[in-house]
Design a protein around this motif. Sequence first.
Motif, PDB file in Angstrom:
ATOM      1  N   SER A 101       9.154  -0.216   0.658  1.00  0.00           N
ATOM      2  CA  SER A 101       8.078  -0.895   0.963  1.00  0.00           C
ATOM      3  C   SER A 101       6.860  -0.423   1.360  1.00  0.00           C
ATOM      4  CB  SER A 101       8.782  -1.564   2.213  1.00  0.00           C
ATOM      5  OG  SER A 101       9.194  -0.704   3.352  1.00  0.00           O
ATOM      6  N   PRO A 102       5.849  -0.724   0.554  1.00  0.00           N
ATOM      7  CA  PRO A 102       4.553  -0.048   0.982  1.00  0.00           C
ATOM      8  C   PRO A 102       4.003  -0.474   2.175  1.00  0.00           C
ATOM      9  CG  PRO A 102       4.235  -1.622  -0.888  1.00  0.00           C
ATOM     10  CD  PRO A 102       5.688  -1.726  -0.480  1.00  0.00           C
ATOM     11  N   GLY A 103       2.813   0.389   2.850  1.00  0.00           N
ATOM     12  CA  GLY A 103       2.328  -0.243   3.978  1.00  0.00           C
ATOM     13  C   GLY A 103       2.281   1.005   5.156  1.00  0.00           C
ATOM     14  N   GLY A 104       3.296   1.822   4.958  1.00  0.00           N
ATOM     15  CA  GLY A 104       3.284   3.004   6.064  1.00  0.00           C
ATOM     16  C   GLY A 104       3.247   2.448   7.111  1.00  0.00           C
ATOM     17  N   GLY A 105       2.749   3.120   8.319  1.00  0.00           N
ATOM     18  CA  GLY A 105       2.616   2.880   9.680  1.00  0.00           C
ATOM     19  C   GLY A 105       2.085   1.629  10.295  1.00  0.00           C
ATOM     20  N   CYS A 106       1.572   0.645   9.230  1.00  0.00           N
ATOM     21  CA  CYS A 106       0.674  -0.305   9.707  1.00  0.00           C
ATOM     22  C   CYS A 106       1.122  -1.602   9.655  1.00  0.00           C
ATOM     23  CB  CYS A 106      -0.412  -0.118   8.649  1.00  0.00           C
ATOM     24  SG  CYS A 106      -1.930  -0.871   9.309  1.00  0.00           S
ATOM     25  N   TRP A 107       2.547  -1.811   9.988  1.00  0.00           N
ATOM     26  CA  TRP A 107       3.079  -3.283  10.107  1.00  0.00           C
ATOM     27  C   TRP A 107       2.800  -3.590  11.620  1.00  0.00           C
ATOM     28  CZ3 TRP A 107       2.928  -6.002   5.999  1.00  0.00           C
ATOM     29  CH2 TRP A 107       3.104  -5.212   4.676  1.00  0.00           C
ATOM     30  N   LEU A 108       2.708  -2.790  12.599  1.00  0.00           N
ATOM     31  CA  LEU A 108       2.754  -3.196  13.938  1.00  0.00           C
ATOM     32  C   LEU A 108       1.585  -2.475  14.504  1.00  0.00           C
ATOM     33  CD1 LEU A 108       6.667  -2.693  14.804  1.00  0.00           C
ATOM     34  CD2 LEU A 108       5.222  -4.731  15.058  1.00  0.00           C
ATOM     35  N   GLY A 109       1.002  -2.958  15.716  1.00  0.00           N
ATOM     36  CA  GLY A 109      -0.014  -1.910  16.307  1.00  0.00           C
ATOM     37  C   GLY A 109       0.040  -0.805  16.891  1.00  0.00           C
ATOM     38  N   GLY A 110       1.390  -0.713  17.721  1.00  0.00           N
ATOM     39  CA  GLY A 110       1.817   0.426  18.364  1.00  0.00           C
ATOM     40  C   GLY A 110       3.037  -0.119  19.118  1.00  0.00           C
ATOM     41  N   GLN A 111       3.891   1.071  19.232  1.00  0.00           N
ATOM     42  CA  GLN A 111       5.406   0.777  19.779  1.00  0.00           C
ATOM     43  C   GLN A 111       5.916  -0.263  18.889  1.00  0.00           C
ATOM     44  OE1 GLN A 111       6.007   1.903  23.808  1.00  0.00           O
ATOM     45  NE2 GLN A 111       7.402  -0.144  23.986  1.00  0.00           N
ATOM     46  N   TYR A 139     -14.517  -2.826  20.447  1.00  0.00           N
ATOM     47  CA  TYR A 139     -13.349  -2.963  19.637  1.00  0.00           C
ATOM     48  C   TYR A 139     -13.244  -4.410  19.173  1.00  0.00           C
ATOM     49  CZ  TYR A 139     -10.681  -4.268  23.617  1.00  0.00           C
ATOM     50  OH  TYR A 139      -9.997  -4.928  24.689  1.00  0.00           O
ATOM     51  N   VAL A 140     -12.210  -4.385  18.015  1.00  0.00           N
ATOM     52  CA  VAL A 140     -11.858  -5.752  17.759  1.00  0.00           C
ATOM     53  C   VAL A 140     -10.382  -5.494  17.664  1.00  0.00           C
ATOM     54  CG1 VAL A 140     -13.988  -6.123  16.553  1.00  0.00           C
ATOM     55  CG2 VAL A 140     -11.952  -5.394  15.219  1.00  0.00           C
ATOM     56  N   VAL A 141      -9.740  -6.829  17.859  1.00  0.00           N
ATOM     57  CA  VAL A 141      -8.356  -7.045  17.630  1.00  0.00           C
ATOM     58  C   VAL A 141      -7.627  -8.090  16.617  1.00  0.00           C
ATOM     59  CG1 VAL A 141      -6.440  -7.379  18.910  1.00  0.00           C
ATOM     60  CG2 VAL A 141      -8.190  -6.297  20.003  1.00  0.00           C
ATOM     61  N   VAL A 142      -6.985  -7.570  15.730  1.00  0.00           N
ATOM     62  CA  VAL A 142      -6.500  -8.464  14.690  1.00  0.00           C
ATOM     63  C   VAL A 142      -5.197  -8.886  15.254  1.00  0.00           C
ATOM     64  CG1 VAL A 142      -5.645  -8.694  12.327  1.00  0.00           C
ATOM     65  CG2 VAL A 142      -7.614  -6.913  12.821  1.00  0.00           C
ATOM     66  N   LYS A 143      -4.854 -10.119  15.069  1.00  0.00           N
ATOM     67  CA  LYS A 143      -4.010 -10.880  15.909  1.00  0.00           C
ATOM     68  C   LYS A 143      -2.453 -10.182  15.380  1.00  0.00           C
ATOM     69  CE  LYS A 143      -2.773 -14.936  13.142  1.00  0.00           C
ATOM     70  NZ  LYS A 143      -2.685 -16.290  13.384  1.00  0.00           N
ATOM     71  N   HIS A 144      -2.317  -9.477  14.168  1.00  0.00           N
ATOM     72  CA  HIS A 144      -1.123  -8.940  13.943  1.00  0.00           C
ATOM     73  C   HIS A 144      -1.502  -7.929  12.790  1.00  0.00           C
ATOM     74  CE1 HIS A 144       3.144  -8.202  13.144  1.00  0.00           C
ATOM     75  NE2 HIS A 144       3.688  -9.164  13.778  1.00  0.00           N
ATOM     76  N   ALA A 145      -1.044  -6.702  12.949  1.00  0.00           N
ATOM     77  CA  ALA A 145      -1.229  -5.584  12.048  1.00  0.00           C
ATOM     78  C   ALA A 145      -0.697  -6.142  10.709  1.00  0.00           C
ATOM     79  CB  ALA A 145      -0.392  -4.295  12.439  1.00  0.00           C
ATOM     80  N   ALA A 146       0.342  -6.550  10.604  1.00  0.00           N
ATOM     81  CA  ALA A 146       1.004  -7.098   9.276  1.00  0.00           C
ATOM     82  C   ALA A 146      -0.065  -8.156   8.525  1.00  0.00           C
ATOM     83  CB  ALA A 146       2.083  -8.052   9.400  1.00  0.00           C
ATOM     84  N   LEU A 147      -1.002  -8.893   9.319  1.00  0.00           N
ATOM     85  CA  LEU A 147      -2.041  -9.517   8.579  1.00  0.00           C
ATOM     86  C   LEU A 147      -3.008  -8.744   7.869  1.00  0.00           C
ATOM     87  CD1 LEU A 147      -3.462 -12.365   7.969  1.00  0.00           C
ATOM     88  CD2 LEU A 147      -4.640 -12.126  10.559  1.00  0.00           C
ATOM     89  N   PHE A 148      -3.422  -7.764   8.729  1.00  0.00           N
ATOM     90  CA  PHE A 148      -4.405  -6.708   8.225  1.00  0.00           C
ATOM     91  C   PHE A 148      -3.599  -6.150   6.870  1.00  0.00           C
ATOM     92  CE2 PHE A 148      -5.213  -2.215   7.286  1.00  0.00           C
ATOM     93  CZ  PHE A 148      -6.660  -2.348   7.194  1.00  0.00           C
ATOM     94  N   MET A 149      -2.328  -5.643   6.964  1.00  0.00           N
ATOM     95  CA  MET A 149      -1.793  -4.690   5.692  1.00  0.00           C
ATOM     96  C   MET A 149      -1.350  -5.856   4.660  1.00  0.00           C
ATOM     97  SD  MET A 149      -0.671  -2.521   4.289  1.00  0.00           S
ATOM     98  CE  MET A 149      -1.321  -1.039   5.100  1.00  0.00           C
TER      99      MET A 149
END
Length: 333
Positions: A101-111, A139-149
Amino acid sequence: NAQVATQFTLSTSGENTIRLTSDAENNADVKFANWDKFKFAPIRESTVSRAMTRRYFADLDKYTESDVVIVGAGSAGLSAAYVLAKNRPDLKIAIIEASVSPGGGCWLGGQLFSAMVLRKPANIFLDELDIAYDDEGDYVVVKHAALFMSTLMSKVLQFPNVKLFNATAVEDLITRRDETTGELRIAGVVTNWTLVALNHDTQSCMDPNTINCNIVLSTTGHDGPFGAFSAKRLESLGKAPKDVTQGFKPQSEQNTTATAPADGFQLGGMRGLDMNKAEDAIVKGTREVVPGLVIAGMELAEVDGSNRMGPTFGAMALSGVKAAEAVLNSIDH
Ligand code: AHZ
């Protein structure tokens, strides 16, 4: 008439039709398909095999000579892939990702938290991708890291000049020494199925595959089973980065004529968390570290001995953007 009708036709018979009708006055009126008569088009099993393998091997054949190989499909690697593929449709770009599964550590914001923080001006990259965010000032906040990825990945994968080879690990670099200058250049990557790469100790030799390219962009994240791969290979080659020998320094303090210490190059090693220092250092430090090899994202912290930033992702996106620039600079000069 405010009626909106959407119709998905599942077969040419005209009977298996899902009709979703929304009527502003009468709420939703949903008519379902006749599932008793539902049937997929027929297929022979070998047709499925051929549909996959023919394309995969055609891609392997095509990308075995690539313009750019990106190692690691995390936030830095995919951001770079997006900029490169969009601006240079003439380039063949292969992305090699060790994980299924591509995406690395970018499916969650933190923890285990969903929201993803990016410090300005990284919101410019979100605007480019058309990703919504809450503007919180600095700063800005995306509602879910998975949306970005998922948005980034889906855009990258749609470019016709990009091929992602996942479940494939880079296990070595192809190196060449220039006969006149004696300078070492990276000329491609050595790959293997990740499951094979993980089992070299338990199997007899299973030789790898290779991809030649003009330039490798390494974005394998921080140290781990495969991570910081190219940085560690550079260290074992005793190969000093072009600009700094040890530790990240601001551009103004860099001794650009520095040469490798006599006893070889030592990795800086990622340092403790400092959001303010870390993100600037990663973006500023993104560069062609040795001829033919650009390093970006958290892997760079291993080279330069810069800090980690933890759960802020602006530097990963913008390091990717700067890496794309460094790749083009190297290819075009
Ligand atoms: O599977 C890895 C991941 O998807 C892949 N990868 C690592 N080694 C590889 C190899 N061959 C092929 N030898 C390999 N693929 O590289 C990807 C790296 O993604 P990442 O999200 O770990 O790195 P990044 O630099 O894009 O983003 C890092 C984000 C941060 S910052 C941070 C902190 O400060 O603690 N932690 C993370 C995860």
